[in-house]
Design a protein around this motif. Structure first.
Motif, PDB file in Angstrom:
ATOM      1  N   ASP A 153       0.811  -1.215   0.000  1.00 24.25           N
ATOM      2  CA  ASP A 153       0.000   0.000   0.000  1.00 24.25           C
ATOM      3  C   ASP A 153       0.849   1.273   0.000  1.00 24.25           C
ATOM      4  OD1 ASP A 153       1.011   0.068   2.579  1.00 24.25           O
ATOM      5  OD2 ASP A 153      -0.944   0.065   3.565  1.00 24.25           O
ATOM      6  N   GLY A 154       2.149   1.130  -0.160  1.00 23.89           N
ATOM      7  CA  GLY A 154       3.034   2.292  -0.192  1.00 23.89           C
ATOM      8  C   GLY A 154       3.426   2.814   1.170  1.00 23.89           C
ATOM      9  N   SER A 155       2.976   2.185   2.229  1.00 21.47           N
ATOM     10  CA  SER A 155       3.263   2.674   3.578  1.00 21.47           C
ATOM     11  C   SER A 155       4.706   2.387   3.981  1.00 21.47           C
ATOM     12  CB  SER A 155       2.321   2.023   4.592  1.00 21.47           C
ATOM     13  OG  SER A 155       2.549   0.630   4.649  1.00 21.47           O
ATOM     14  N   VAL A 156       5.187   3.167   4.919  1.00 13.88           N
ATOM     15  CA  VAL A 156       6.544   2.999   5.436  1.00 13.88           C
ATOM     16  C   VAL A 156       6.700   1.626   6.088  1.00 13.88           C
ATOM     17  CG1 VAL A 156       8.223   3.907   7.102  1.00 13.88           C
ATOM     18  CG2 VAL A 156       6.811   5.478   5.765  1.00 13.88           C
ATOM     19  N   SER A 157       5.626   1.129   6.682  1.00 10.74           N
ATOM     20  CA  SER A 157       5.693  -0.178   7.350  1.00 10.74           C
ATOM     21  C   SER A 157       5.843  -1.330   6.362  1.00 10.74           C
ATOM     22  CB  SER A 157       4.435  -0.399   8.197  1.00 10.74           C
ATOM     23  OG  SER A 157       3.294  -0.514   7.363  1.00 10.74           O
ATOM     24  N   GLY A 158       5.610  -1.058   5.068  1.00  5.74           N
ATOM     25  CA  GLY A 158       5.746  -2.112   4.062  1.00  5.74           C
ATOM     26  C   GLY A 158       4.604  -3.096   4.054  1.00  5.74           C
ATOM     27  N   LYS A 191      13.009   2.902  -0.319  1.00  2.28           N
ATOM     28  CA  LYS A 191      13.693   3.218   0.949  1.00  2.28           C
ATOM     29  C   LYS A 191      14.952   4.034   0.742  1.00  2.28           C
ATOM     30  CE  LYS A 191      12.115  -0.757   3.594  1.00  2.28           C
ATOM     31  NZ  LYS A 191      12.512  -1.999   4.227  1.00  2.28           N
ATOM     32  N   THR A 192      15.639   3.839  -0.388  1.00  2.00           N
ATOM     33  CA  THR A 192      16.931   4.477  -0.601  1.00  2.00           C
ATOM     34  C   THR A 192      16.828   5.966  -0.810  1.00  2.00           C
ATOM     35  OG1 THR A 192      16.833   3.994  -2.972  1.00  2.00           O
ATOM     36  CG2 THR A 192      17.993   2.416  -1.564  1.00  2.00           C
TER      37      THR A 192
END
Length: 192
Positions: A153-158, A191-192
């Protein structure tokens, strides 16, 4: 379309079944009831006596191990630069072919049959995505994961799109789905 066990809001993990019907030169119906029961495709066949019926075309479908195609919606000029680099790598490194027709179900069906990647990413205009979580993303995400693919879903949590929950039944979300290795590469690139 998704069929949930209980009233919304809830996660896609509580989906009872998901189905789509695709109209075109061939009319197909694809469904899954989850729990490892598989993803199955039926084709509408017209008999000589003018009646029609859906006949089993593919049983226990799986995304091919090596993806062949990808489709990405929205205006590329409004993509995150990291996502743009990833999209270019789908051409350069993964050697995938573009198969974007602008129909979410049609584009997803290509990925289901040929393997690959589909996305409607977060954009400047639609930072929360375009597709609706409960009516579009979760049902097709469910089919994708049942066929051995992955979603995000594009969230930081993956998180998988199936783990997302929102109190607004009309909530929208960025969507990324396809072969597991491509979703993993996308998460790493973002992430990079």
């Amino acid at each position: 379309m998704g069929i949930f066990r209980d009233d919304l809001p809830q996660t896609g993990r509580k989906l009872t079944a998901s189905v789509y019907k695709l109209y075109g030169p061939v009319n197909t119906l694809v469904y899954s009831v989850g729990n490892g029961a598989g993803v199955h495709e039926f084709v509408k066949h017209y008999f000589d006596d003018s009646h029609s019926d859906f006949l089993l075309l593919h049983e226990s479908m799986k995304l091919p191990a090596k993806g062949e195609c990808f489709g990405i919606g929205s205006d590329p000029m409004s993509w995150d630069p990291k996502f743009m680099t990833f999209a270019k790598d789908l051409f350069r490194r993964e050697k995938l072919k573009v198969r974007y027709c602008g129909s979410f179900v049609g584009d997803f069906s290509q990925v289901l049959h040929k393997g690959g990647f589909f996305s409607y990413p977060a954009t400047i205009k639609n930072p929360h995505g375009k597709f609706r979580l409960y009516y579009e993303c979760i049902p097709l995400g469910f089919l994708c994961e049942e066929a051995g693919g992955a979603t995000w879903d594009g969230s930081v949590s993956g998180s998988s799109v199936l783990d997302r929950i929102d109190n607004d039944v009309d909530a929208r979300t960025p969507l990324y789905l396809g072969n597991r290795d491509l979703i993993a590469k996308l998460k790493s690139a973002m992430k990079t």
